[in-house]
Design an enzyme around this catalytic site. Structure first.
Site, PDB file in Angstrom:
ATOM      1  N   LYS A   1      11.744  13.042  33.046  1.00  0.00           N
ATOM      2  CA  LYS A   1      11.746  12.413  31.719  1.00  0.00           C
ATOM      3  C   LYS A   1      11.991  10.919  31.878  1.00  0.00           C
ATOM      4  CE  LYS A   1      13.644  13.640  27.196  1.00  0.00           C
ATOM      5  NZ  LYS A   1      14.803  14.250  26.535  1.00  0.00           N
TER       6      LYS A   1
HETATM    7  C1  E4P Z   1      14.817  15.582  23.404  1.00  0.00           C
HETATM    8  O1  E4P Z   1      14.025  15.457  24.315  1.00  0.00           O
HETATM    9  C2  E4P Z   1      15.482  14.429  22.761  1.00  0.00           C
HETATM   10  O2  E4P Z   1      16.213  13.710  23.690  1.00  0.00           O
HETATM   11  C3  E4P Z   1      16.340  14.930  21.622  1.00  0.00           C
HETATM   12  O3  E4P Z   1      15.572  15.807  20.823  1.00  0.00           O
HETATM   13  C4  E4P Z   1      16.939  13.811  20.783  1.00  0.00           C
HETATM   14  O4  E4P Z   1      17.564  14.373  19.652  1.00  0.00           O
HETATM   15  P1  E4P Z   1      18.587  13.551  18.736  1.00  0.00           P
HETATM   16  O5  E4P Z   1      17.838  12.448  18.071  1.00  0.00           O
HETATM   17  O6  E4P Z   1      19.081  14.560  17.743  1.00  0.00           O
HETATM   18  O7  E4P Z   1      19.658  13.033  19.632  1.00  0.00           O
END
Ligand code: E4P
Length: 217
Positions: free
Chosen positions: A83
């Protein structure tokens, strides 16, 4: 639509896995910090529990660090997805990993242009953050629709991974908008099954069945 669990908590992943509701997992540094677990150990554990893709995020903001960290993460298990943030360095690292056949998830996507760049860099997934856009009175779902149109216009293979999903309605809307995947907290995945009329109807069926005095077994 595929469902990814947005968590680094092993007990939650195990619970969802048993129901058969998890196609993959996403993590981020915040979720790792919340879990209190060792990053590499928890990624290895999740990868052994889940057959599908497991996103593990690099911590370096610079290309060289992203490549070095991404190599380490990708070596943890065959189903690790590296990622990377959508920055110039992240896009360059994305191209590096794409050329090596290593899957990537380009995160922190807030515009259609960022998604277009991710697709051009060979990203496997791009993660538009719906909830964080809604938080500042912008339309997260419009972003998903725009990315869907652009990717279809040019037949990009990059998969749209709706992220920052905060509610069951987000899931319905993302599915209608054509997202390929939604990643969501365990609480949201479980909420998808809930309806008061389901509970009420089931209570009636159970009472009526009991009154028959019969048994299926
Ligand atoms: C997933 O890949 C993201 O990092 C996550 O959904 C972010 O979510 P949030 O905005 O609730 O922290």
């Amino acid at each position: 639509m595929q469902f990814f669990a947005d968590t680094a908590v092993l007990t939650e992943i195990d619970q969802l896995n048993k129901i058969g509701l998890v196609d993959g997992v996403t993590t981020n540094p915040t979720l790792i910090a919340k879990s209190g677990a060792d990053f590499k150990e928890v990624i290895k554990d999740i990868c052994s529990m889940i057959r599908g893709p497991v996103s593990a995020e690099v911590a370096s903001p610079a290309y060289e660090g992203m490549v070095a960290e991404g190599e380490v993460l990708a070596a943890l298990a065959h189903n690790v997805v590296v990622k990377l943030p959508i920055t110039v360095d992240g896009l360059r690292a994305c191209r590096y990993f794409a050329d090596k056949g290593i899957k990537t998830n380009l995160t922190l996507c807030f515009t259609a242009n960022q998604a277009l760049l991710a697709a051009k860099a060979g990203a496997t997934y791009v993660s538009p953050f719906i909830g964080r856009l809604d938080d500042i009175n912008l339309d997260g779902m419009e972003l998903i629709r725009n990315i869907r149109t652009i990717f279809d216009n040019y037949s990009f293979d990059t998969r749209i991974l709706a992220a920052s999903v905060r509610s069951a309605n987000h899931v319905t809307e993302a599915a209608l908008a054509g997202a390929d995947v939604a990643t969501m907290p365990t609480s949201v995945i479980l909420k998808l099954a809930e309806h008061p009329l389901t509970d009420k109807g089931l209570a009636t069926f159970l009472a009526d069945w009991k009154a028959t005095g019969q048994s299926i077994l």
